[in-house]
Write a protein that holds these residues in place. Structure first.
Motif, PDB file in Angstrom:
ATOM      1  N   ALA A  46      -3.093   1.927 -10.917  1.00 23.15           N
ATOM      2  CA  ALA A  46      -1.678   1.705 -10.603  1.00 23.15           C
ATOM      3  C   ALA A  46      -0.992   0.890 -11.689  1.00 23.15           C
ATOM      4  O   ALA A  46      -1.640   0.177 -12.451  1.00 23.15           O
ATOM      5  N   THR A  47       0.319   0.996 -11.722  1.00 23.27           N
ATOM      6  CA  THR A  47       1.078   0.234 -12.712  1.00 23.27           C
ATOM      7  C   THR A  47       1.672  -1.039 -12.118  1.00 23.27           C
ATOM      8  O   THR A  47       2.088  -1.916 -12.855  1.00 23.27           O
ATOM      9  N   HIS A  48       1.733  -1.136 -10.791  1.00 22.89           N
ATOM     10  CA  HIS A  48       2.274  -2.347 -10.173  1.00 22.89           C
ATOM     11  C   HIS A  48       1.577  -2.632  -8.848  1.00 22.89           C
ATOM     12  O   HIS A  48       0.911  -1.781  -8.280  1.00 22.89           O
ATOM     13  N   GLU A  49       1.761  -3.859  -8.364  1.00 20.40           N
ATOM     14  CA  GLU A  49       1.136  -4.272  -7.112  1.00 20.40           C
ATOM     15  C   GLU A  49       1.875  -3.671  -5.920  1.00 20.40           C
ATOM     16  O   GLU A  49       3.076  -3.443  -5.972  1.00 20.40           O
ATOM     17  N   THR A  50       1.131  -3.433  -4.832  1.00 23.19           N
ATOM     18  CA  THR A  50       1.691  -2.864  -3.609  1.00 23.19           C
ATOM     19  C   THR A  50       1.371  -3.805  -2.457  1.00 23.19           C
ATOM     20  O   THR A  50       0.253  -4.307  -2.348  1.00 23.19           O
ATOM     21  N   GLU A  51       2.361  -4.003  -1.567  1.00 23.69           N
ATOM     22  CA  GLU A  51       2.110  -4.860  -0.405  1.00 23.69           C
ATOM     23  C   GLU A  51       1.391  -4.073   0.682  1.00 23.69           C
ATOM     24  O   GLU A  51       1.570  -2.866   0.834  1.00 23.69           O
ATOM     25  N   CYS A  52       0.583  -4.790   1.449  1.00 26.87           N
ATOM     26  CA  CYS A  52      -0.097  -4.215   2.602  1.00 26.87           C
ATOM     27  C   CYS A  52       0.925  -3.537   3.514  1.00 26.87           C
ATOM     28  O   CYS A  52       2.009  -4.074   3.753  1.00 26.87           O
ATOM     29  N   GLU A  53       0.559  -2.368   4.051  1.00 24.23           N
ATOM     30  CA  GLU A  53       1.461  -1.649   4.951  1.00 24.23           C
ATOM     31  C   GLU A  53       1.116  -1.861   6.417  1.00 24.23           C
ATOM     32  O   GLU A  53       1.948  -1.632   7.292  1.00 24.23           O
ATOM     33  N   LEU A  54      -0.117  -2.287   6.728  1.00 23.94           N
ATOM     34  CA  LEU A  54      -0.531  -2.446   8.119  1.00 23.94           C
ATOM     35  C   LEU A  54      -1.309  -3.761   8.273  1.00 23.94           C
ATOM     36  O   LEU A  54      -2.512  -3.808   8.079  1.00 23.94           O
ATOM     37  N   TYR A  55      -0.576  -4.827   8.616  1.00 27.27           N
ATOM     38  CA  TYR A  55      -1.200  -6.138   8.746  1.00 27.27           C
ATOM     39  C   TYR A  55      -1.946  -6.281  10.068  1.00 27.27           C
ATOM     40  O   TYR A  55      -1.569  -5.694  11.080  1.00 27.27           O
TER      41      TYR A  55
END
Length: 155
Positions: A49-58
């Motif tokens: 990936a080129t950037h960070e992604t936030e969690c979608e299901l906490y």
């Protein structure tokens, strides 16, 4: 590394596990020094990936704080590649220290069991023949890398 924020406020006991080929759970605990209103957020960056992604299901604890994340469609990919995880936090009272770690996903994978297990026994002295296929994984190309153990119990 030491980051700005209240001592002991960073997420603690962070761990992840990959299971059923493409699912991953990550969990952590609120820092012992974190104010009660602290909320945590997980970001990750896969090797491709080129950037960070936030969690979608906490996953939340009894206080409504994020203490884990469920991932789907995880690709382990190249074995040498690491994934970057970052857990930061926010509080109305103070700055929260962040936690980060690089993890090689293949090291945290729980392999599925072997497939198509068959047992063929004859009545004679030939005994039994047991056959199986390697487990399904997203990254192992050489099936001779697997080691198996058979536990035979008489009933």
């Amino acid at each position: 590394p030491v980051f700005a924020g209240v001592n002991g406020s960073a997420a603690e006991n962070f761990s992840c596990v990959v299971y059923n080929v493409s699912f991953m759970n990550c969990t952590w605990q609120a820092g012992r020094g974190a104010p009660e209103d602290t909320q945590y957020f997980l970001y990750w960056k896969h090797w491709s990936a080129t950037h960070e992604t936030e969690c979608e299901l906490y996953i939340k604890d009894e206080h409504g704080r994020n203490t884990g994340c469920r991932f789907q469609n995880v690709m382990i990919g190249a074995e040498k590649a690491s994934v970057y995880f970052l857990v930061n936090g926010s509080s109305s009272d103070s700055l929260i220290q962040l936690y980060d770690e690089y993890i090689k996903l293949y090291k945290i994978e729980i392999l599925t069991p072997p497939r198509n297990i068959t047992v063929s026994c004859t009545g004679g002295s030939a005994g039994c023949i047991i056959t199986w296929n390697p487990p399904v994984t997203s990254h192992v190309e050489k099936t001779d890398c697997f080691e198996y153990a058979i536990n035979i119990q008489n009933k």
